[in-house]
Design a protein around this motif. Structure first.
Motif, PDB file in Angstrom:
ATOM      1  N   GLY A 118       4.626   2.041   1.666  1.00 54.31           N
ATOM      2  CA  GLY A 118       4.110   2.371   2.992  1.00 54.31           C
ATOM      3  C   GLY A 118       3.973   1.105   3.816  1.00 54.31           C
ATOM      4  O   GLY A 118       4.881   0.695   4.518  1.00 54.31           O
ATOM      5  N   GLU A 119       2.861   0.431   3.696  1.00 59.00           N
ATOM      6  CA  GLU A 119       2.596  -0.825   4.397  1.00 59.00           C
ATOM      7  C   GLU A 119       2.724  -1.983   3.412  1.00 59.00           C
ATOM      8  O   GLU A 119       2.407  -1.841   2.235  1.00 59.00           O
ATOM      9  CB  GLU A 119       1.191  -0.825   4.988  1.00 59.00           C
ATOM     10  CG  GLU A 119       0.949   0.234   6.037  1.00 59.00           C
ATOM     11  CD  GLU A 119       1.698  -0.045   7.324  1.00 59.00           C
ATOM     12  OE1 GLU A 119       1.783  -1.225   7.718  1.00 59.00           O
ATOM     13  OE2 GLU A 119       2.196   0.915   7.925  1.00 59.00           O
ATOM     14  N   SER A 120       3.170  -3.123   3.923  1.00 57.62           N
ATOM     15  CA  SER A 120       3.234  -4.308   3.070  1.00 57.62           C
ATOM     16  C   SER A 120       3.063  -5.560   3.916  1.00 57.62           C
ATOM     17  O   SER A 120       3.359  -5.564   5.113  1.00 57.62           O
ATOM     18  CB  SER A 120       4.568  -4.366   2.314  1.00 57.62           C
ATOM     19  OG  SER A 120       5.656  -4.450   3.215  1.00 57.62           O
ATOM     20  N   SER A 121       2.562  -6.614   3.271  1.00 55.37           N
ATOM     21  CA  SER A 121       2.443  -7.897   3.955  1.00 55.37           C
ATOM     22  C   SER A 121       2.747  -9.000   2.954  1.00 55.37           C
ATOM     23  O   SER A 121       2.525  -8.853   1.754  1.00 55.37           O
ATOM     24  CB  SER A 121       1.045  -8.091   4.548  1.00 55.37           C
ATOM     25  OG  SER A 121       0.085  -8.199   3.520  1.00 55.37           O
TER      26      SER A 121
ATOM     27  N   GLU B 294       0.845  -1.193   0.000  1.00 53.07           N
ATOM     28  CA  GLU B 294       0.000   0.000   0.000  1.00 53.07           C
ATOM     29  C   GLU B 294       0.881   1.243   0.000  1.00 53.07           C
ATOM     30  O   GLU B 294       1.994   1.222   0.528  1.00 53.07           O
ATOM     31  CB  GLU B 294      -0.919   0.005   1.223  1.00 53.07           C
ATOM     32  CG  GLU B 294      -1.918  -1.141   1.213  1.00 53.07           C
ATOM     33  CD  GLU B 294      -2.831  -1.143   2.419  1.00 53.07           C
ATOM     34  OE1 GLU B 294      -2.699  -0.251   3.286  1.00 53.07           O
ATOM     35  OE2 GLU B 294      -3.678  -2.036   2.496  1.00 53.07           O
TER      36      GLU B 294
ATOM     37  N   SER C 156      -2.684   0.808  -3.882  1.00 55.60           N
ATOM     38  CA  SER C 156      -2.593  -0.577  -3.421  1.00 55.60           C
ATOM     39  C   SER C 156      -2.259  -1.490  -4.585  1.00 55.60           C
ATOM     40  O   SER C 156      -2.737  -1.290  -5.705  1.00 55.60           O
ATOM     41  CB  SER C 156      -3.929  -0.996  -2.799  1.00 55.60           C
ATOM     42  OG  SER C 156      -3.867  -2.329  -2.347  1.00 55.60           O
TER      43      SER C 156
END
Length: 78
Positions: A61-64, A11, A22
């Motif tokens: 930013g965010e990641s998984s 994201e 995203s």
């Protein structure tokens, strides 16, 4: 070797200067248990794991990352 499914979700990323809200990448590959463990360990310990491996990616930013085995279809004999 086993078949493994990887699901990478990112994201707020920047690719070639363009901001993307995203992005999800889903793929399967053959891997040994040692390869999966090594990949997982690098993911956990490296702050720039994605930007150092993906051309054009400069910011995330965010990641998984989800890693799961792919179940093979059972052979049925009637």
């Amino acid at each position: 070797m086993m078949k493994v499914r990887y699901i990478l979700t990112m994201e707020d990323l920047v690719v070639h200067g363009e901001r993307i809200n995203s992005l999800t990448v889903d793929w399967q590959d053959d891997a040994t248990r040692e390869q999966v463990m090594g990949f997982s360990q690098k993911w956990i310990t490296s702050r720039n794991f994605l930007t150092s491996r993906m051309n054009g990616l400069s910011e995330v930013g965010e990641s998984s990352l989800t890693i799961e085995p792919v179940e093979s279809d059972a052979l049925q004999v009637d």
